[in-house]
Design a protein around this motif. Structure first.
Motif, PDB file in Angstrom:
ATOM      1  N   ARG A 112       0.817  -1.190  -0.022  1.00  0.00           N
ATOM      2  CA  ARG A 112       0.020  -0.079  -0.050  1.00  0.00           C
ATOM      3  C   ARG A 112       0.995   1.405   0.040  1.00  0.00           C
ATOM      4  O   ARG A 112       0.735   2.131  -0.673  1.00  0.00           O
ATOM      5  N   GLN A 113       1.908   1.191   0.706  1.00  0.00           N
ATOM      6  CA  GLN A 113       2.899   2.160   0.521  1.00  0.00           C
ATOM      7  C   GLN A 113       3.375   2.745  -0.684  1.00  0.00           C
ATOM      8  O   GLN A 113       3.584   3.590  -1.075  1.00  0.00           O
ATOM      9  N   ARG A 114       3.855   1.643  -1.017  1.00  0.00           N
ATOM     10  CA  ARG A 114       4.258   2.035  -2.561  1.00  0.00           C
ATOM     11  C   ARG A 114       3.334   2.231  -3.340  1.00  0.00           C
ATOM     12  O   ARG A 114       3.913   3.056  -4.387  1.00  0.00           O
ATOM     13  N   ALA A 115       2.200   1.698  -3.310  1.00  0.00           N
ATOM     14  CA  ALA A 115       1.110   2.029  -4.412  1.00  0.00           C
ATOM     15  C   ALA A 115       1.075   3.475  -3.935  1.00  0.00           C
ATOM     16  O   ALA A 115       0.587   4.493  -5.119  1.00  0.00           O
ATOM     17  N   HIS A 116       1.090   4.017  -2.975  1.00  0.00           N
ATOM     18  CA  HIS A 116       0.720   5.551  -2.436  1.00  0.00           C
ATOM     19  C   HIS A 116       1.679   6.519  -3.192  1.00  0.00           C
ATOM     20  O   HIS A 116       1.533   7.449  -3.573  1.00  0.00           O
ATOM     21  N   GLU A 117       2.954   5.655  -3.348  1.00  0.00           N
ATOM     22  CA  GLU A 117       4.181   6.739  -3.366  1.00  0.00           C
ATOM     23  C   GLU A 117       4.172   6.676  -4.995  1.00  0.00           C
ATOM     24  O   GLU A 117       4.432   7.734  -5.728  1.00  0.00           O
ATOM     25  N   ALA A 118       3.780   5.629  -5.982  1.00  0.00           N
ATOM     26  CA  ALA A 118       3.612   5.775  -7.091  1.00  0.00           C
ATOM     27  C   ALA A 118       2.605   6.506  -7.464  1.00  0.00           C
ATOM     28  O   ALA A 118       2.698   7.436  -8.579  1.00  0.00           O
ATOM     29  N   LEU A 119       1.397   6.704  -6.827  1.00  0.00           N
ATOM     30  CA  LEU A 119       0.327   7.593  -7.051  1.00  0.00           C
ATOM     31  C   LEU A 119       0.678   9.186  -6.916  1.00  0.00           C
ATOM     32  O   LEU A 119       0.349  10.061  -7.728  1.00  0.00           O
ATOM     33  N   ALA A 120       1.513   9.145  -5.933  1.00  0.00           N
ATOM     34  CA  ALA A 120       2.242  10.574  -5.545  1.00  0.00           C
ATOM     35  C   ALA A 120       2.883  11.137  -6.699  1.00  0.00           C
ATOM     36  O   ALA A 120       2.848  12.399  -7.316  1.00  0.00           O
ATOM     37  N   LEU A 121       3.756  10.090  -7.477  1.00  0.00           N
ATOM     38  CA  LEU A 121       4.474  10.660  -8.392  1.00  0.00           C
ATOM     39  C   LEU A 121       3.688  10.988  -9.632  1.00  0.00           C
ATOM     40  O   LEU A 121       4.288  11.758 -10.519  1.00  0.00           O
ATOM     41  N   VAL A 122       2.432  10.417 -10.014  1.00  0.00           N
ATOM     42  CA  VAL A 122       1.686  10.964 -11.184  1.00  0.00           C
ATOM     43  C   VAL A 122       0.699  12.045 -10.518  1.00  0.00           C
ATOM     44  O   VAL A 122      -0.187  12.311 -11.362  1.00  0.00           O
ATOM     45  N   LYS A 123       0.895  12.260  -9.460  1.00  0.00           N
ATOM     46  CA  LYS A 123       0.034  13.480  -8.790  1.00  0.00           C
ATOM     47  C   LYS A 123      -1.451  13.100  -8.424  1.00  0.00           C
ATOM     48  O   LYS A 123      -2.206  13.741  -8.812  1.00  0.00           O
ATOM     49  N   LEU A 124      -1.688  11.858  -8.221  1.00  0.00           N
ATOM     50  CA  LEU A 124      -3.012  11.309  -8.040  1.00  0.00           C
ATOM     51  C   LEU A 124      -3.170  10.605  -6.611  1.00  0.00           C
ATOM     52  O   LEU A 124      -4.402  10.096  -6.465  1.00  0.00           O
ATOM     53  N   ASP A 125      -2.507  10.875  -5.708  1.00  0.00           N
ATOM     54  CA  ASP A 125      -2.740  10.245  -4.492  1.00  0.00           C
ATOM     55  C   ASP A 125      -4.061  10.734  -3.815  1.00  0.00           C
ATOM     56  O   ASP A 125      -4.582   9.888  -3.080  1.00  0.00           O
ATOM     57  N   HIS A 126      -4.271  11.893  -4.009  1.00  0.00           N
ATOM     58  CA  HIS A 126      -5.640  12.293  -3.426  1.00  0.00           C
ATOM     59  C   HIS A 126      -6.905  11.657  -4.049  1.00  0.00           C
ATOM     60  O   HIS A 126      -7.796  11.611  -3.323  1.00  0.00           O
TER      61      HIS A 126
END
Ligand code: ATP
Length: 341
Positions: A112-126
């Motif tokens: 989950r943490q790595r998925a959040h990080e990947a999402l943050a990289l494409v600016k979609l974590d929110h």
């Protein structure tokens, strides 16, 4: 040896030769485009790198080890296609986490943490808890990109990933891709048939034609000096004029003689003139022609001009007005001329 080495790759489908001996060396961290018209073999080559297709001959070596016969999952690469199919019943986060779950090598919390990080990289974590259908097409594409990079692949393979997006979104995604590439330093191979996209995104462009490499060069170099008539045409509709090189100069099909440096040996040759290097009116060198058409394109105007047996295109600012039928001169600087090899 480079990070990714393709040596003499061949591929046949029945009797059809889709790839005819392709060799490429790709440096770690570079962004390379495979560019070419439909059917030239781009996707087949990408699938061979990914392990989704087996070549008839040749080898694929990644980071020093021969992976030619290894299945896709053993290659540690990620591939993203034009149709990126997110799983509709899963949240965005779970979609991105999916490849890690399949691998099953880490705890749920870590995944989950790595998925959040990947999402943050494409600016979609929110949007991690949203469902794919609640997202725009561009956002879905970025989720697919996050899913592709989540397990830190050694190479990112992209097959026309932006071709379903409208022009504006496409541009946003191009910027995003470049930014991501700079931040992660991921070795990226990008398949496209769009020359502008290839030139603007990549360090290096591999232009393919009929299953072979036509030209392989840095983006600015291939644009400035396409080298072959096919490349000149494909990389931005440059003019290719059939001329005769004589001891006293270069003879055009309308009989005009020009003095252009570095002309090849005497005889027939192909002169490449980029349309934006030409202008209406006198230049250092001038061609005599007749306007055949004027195409208004907003900020610029393209003129189609007949010069002897050749038809050339001239891209100019909109204030240079000439009408079909007008006799005009087209000017250019000889140092901007290139020769086909
Ligand atoms: P496009 O931009 O249209 O996707 P491409 O450059 O990616 O084109 P490929 O998809 O690699 O081209 O196909 C190269 C050639 O090989 C084409 O002529 C195609 O019809 C043929 N081909 C590809 N896959 C197969 C297959 N599985 N069976 C038979 N022929 C195939």
């Amino acid at each position: 040896m480079s990070f990714l080495e393709l040596s003499n790759i061949t591929k046949r489908f029945g009797t059809f030769e889709a790839l005819r001996g392709i060799s490429l060396s790709i440096e770690r961290g570079s962004f390379v485009s495979l560019l070419g018209p439909s059917g030239c073999g781009k996707t087949t080559l990408l699938r061979i790198i990914a392990g989704l297709e087996t070549p008839n001959g040749g080898s694929v070596v990644i980071d020093g080890s021969d992976v030619t016969r290894l299945p896709p999952e053993a290659r540690k690469l990620a591939m993203m296609f034009q149709s990126y199919a997110l799983l509709p019943h899963m949240t965005v986060l779970d979609n991105v986490r999916f490849p890690l779950r399949m691998q099953g090598s880490s705890s749920t919390a870590d995944q989950r943490q790595r998925a959040h990080e990947a999402l943050a990289l494409v600016k979609l974590d929110h949007l991690a808890d949203s469902r794919p259908r609640q997202l725009s097409g561009g956002q879905q594409q970025r989720v697919a990109l996050a899913r592709a990079i989540v397990y830190q692949p050694r190479v990112l393979l992209l097959d026309e990933p932006l071709s379903n997006l409208d022009a504006r979104l496409r541009e946003d995604m191009q910027i995003e891709l470049q930014d991501l590439h700079h931040r992660l330093g991921l070795t990226t191979i990008f398949v496209t048939h769009d020359q502008e996209e290839a030139l603007s995104l990549s360090d290096r462009v591999v232009l393919m034609r009929d299953g072979a490499v036509e030209r392989d060069a840095p983006a600015d170099e291939i644009y400035d000096d396409p080298g072959t008539p096919f490349a000149a045409d494909f990389l931005g509709a440059a003019n290719v004029l059939k001329v005769l090189v004589e001891p006293s100069g270069v003879r055009l099909s309308n009989g005009q003689m020009l003095t252009i440096g570095q002309a090849p040996k005497n005889g027939e040759a192909l002169l490449i003139l980029r349309q934006e290097d030409l202008s209406l009116g006198e230049g250092t060198l001038s061609l005599d022609g007749i306007v055949e058409a004027r195409v208004f394109m907003g900020t610029r105007v393209r003129y189609v001009v007949r010069v002897g047996d050749d038809t050339i295109r001239v891209l100019t600012d909109r204030d240079q007005s000439a009408q079909p039928g007008d006799r005009i001169t087209v000017g250019f600087s000889p140092e901007r001329a290139r020769w086909a090899r």
